[in-house]
Scaffold this active site. Structure first.
Site, PDB file in Angstrom:
ATOM      1  N   HIS A 243      43.684  43.305  52.228  1.00 23.76           N
ATOM      2  CA  HIS A 243      43.139  42.288  51.323  1.00 23.76           C
ATOM      3  C   HIS A 243      42.452  42.903  50.106  1.00 23.76           C
ATOM      4  CE1 HIS A 243      39.783  39.228  50.482  1.00 23.76           C
ATOM      5  NE2 HIS A 243      40.890  38.671  50.060  1.00 23.76           N
TER       6      HIS A 243
ATOM      7  N   ASP B 176      44.978  40.941  43.458  1.00 17.74           N
ATOM      8  CA  ASP B 176      44.593  39.836  42.576  1.00 17.74           C
ATOM      9  C   ASP B 176      45.129  40.087  41.170  1.00 17.74           C
ATOM     10  OD1 ASP B 176      42.814  38.383  44.446  1.00 17.74           O
ATOM     11  OD2 ASP B 176      41.700  40.262  44.395  1.00 17.74           O
TER      12      ASP B 176
ATOM     13  N   HIS C  44      39.377  40.860  41.018  1.00 19.50           N
ATOM     14  CA  HIS C  44      38.915  39.673  41.737  1.00 19.50           C
ATOM     15  C   HIS C  44      37.650  39.106  41.106  1.00 19.50           C
ATOM     16  CE1 HIS C  44      37.290  37.051  44.813  1.00 19.50           C
ATOM     17  NE2 HIS C  44      38.441  37.092  45.452  1.00 19.50           N
TER      18      HIS C  44
END
Length: 273
Positions: A5, A27, A41
């Site tokens: 992540h 992201d 992010h």
């Protein structure tokens, strides 16, 4: 698929793969003209993580290409899937198609090397807002216009807003998408979320009549949550700690039931038990 992540700096690609991830989530922020600008992010983000790591998007794509091109000194054979978490919230709805066009051109040039032995990972375009479904057509039309429709075989889609499953199905219909669909469900690791929508998504996947090919749950950092997600039948878990997921997969209850996906496992084909 163990999905690392918030992998937004190039050095984190190796870091997460070495911990056991075979997939990463990155992201993508956009400028005012709908150009993909940074892998970033920003604040707030998951508990226990630095929210501020970033690269220029095109630089990240080049680093990612190195990591997913056989023969390259930086090649990581385990890294087979990349989810681009498209931060389209900064755009007007009428810019979604333009964002898709620009994304396609960037990926074609900097990741796929204009179709000439570029990176081999499968790509999922993850869109947070159902109203931004035109991004998909902007993207697919551009790859066709640029003479590389074959690369669409490497691309899948996700709407990440936790919308009702029926509403997501309608958005895909409008976008002209049938197949290559991942359905995400989840919430930041700072909060708890039940598995009822995940179970709905898995039921849609397994019905043979739904729109979903694969289901992933985010952000899973604890062993107990990992077990719950595996028991629910997900295809992927997105995590800040790939080694935790790998450990649970090796437990007696799971080691003969689930294994890490390889490049030969299509991310677009629903797994039949």
């Amino acid at each position: 698929w163990i999905m690392g992540h918030m992998v937004n700096a190039i050095y984190q690609i190796d870091e997460f793969v070495n911990l056991g991830a075979n997939s990463i989530e990155t992201d993508v922020s956009f400028d005012d003209n709908a150009n993909p600008e940074y892998t970033y992010h920003g604040i707030p983000c998951d508990c226990g993580r630095s929210c501020l790591k970033w690269e220029n998007y095109n630089d990240f794509l080049k680093g990612l290409r190195s990591a997913t091109t056989p023969g390259n000194s930086k090649y990581q054979s385990k890294l087979i899937l990349v989810v681009f978490d498209l931060k389209t919230g900064s755009l007007y709805d009428n810019q979604a198609s333009e964002a898709g066009k620009k994304l396609a051109k960037n990926l074609l040039k900097h990741y796929w090397n204009n179709g000439n032995n570029g990176g081999r990972a499968y790509i999922v375009l993850s869109i947070p807002d159902l109203n931004h479904y035109p991004l998909i057509k902007g993207f697919t039309d551009t790859l066709k216009q640029e003479g590389h429709p074959e690369l669409l075989e490497k691309v899948g889609y996700d709407f990440s807003g936790n919308d009702a499953i029926g509403d997501v199905a309608k958005a895909y219909k409008k976008a002209g998408v049938s197949g290559h669909v991942w359905q995400s469900d989840g919430i930041t690791n700072c909060l708890l979320r039940g598995l009822s929508r995940v179970k709905d998504a898995v039921a849609n996947r397994d019905s043979g009549k739904g729109y979903i090919n694969k289901v992933y749950y985010w952000t899973v950092d604890k062993r107990a949550t990992t077990r719950d997600a595996l028991d629910a039948g997900v295809d992927g878990v997105m995590t800040d700690y790939p080694d935790v997921i790998a450990d649970v997969m090796n437990e007696a209850a799971y080691k003969n039931k689930v294994r890490l996906a390889t490049y030969e496992d299509s991310p677009w084909v629903t797994f039949k038990k």
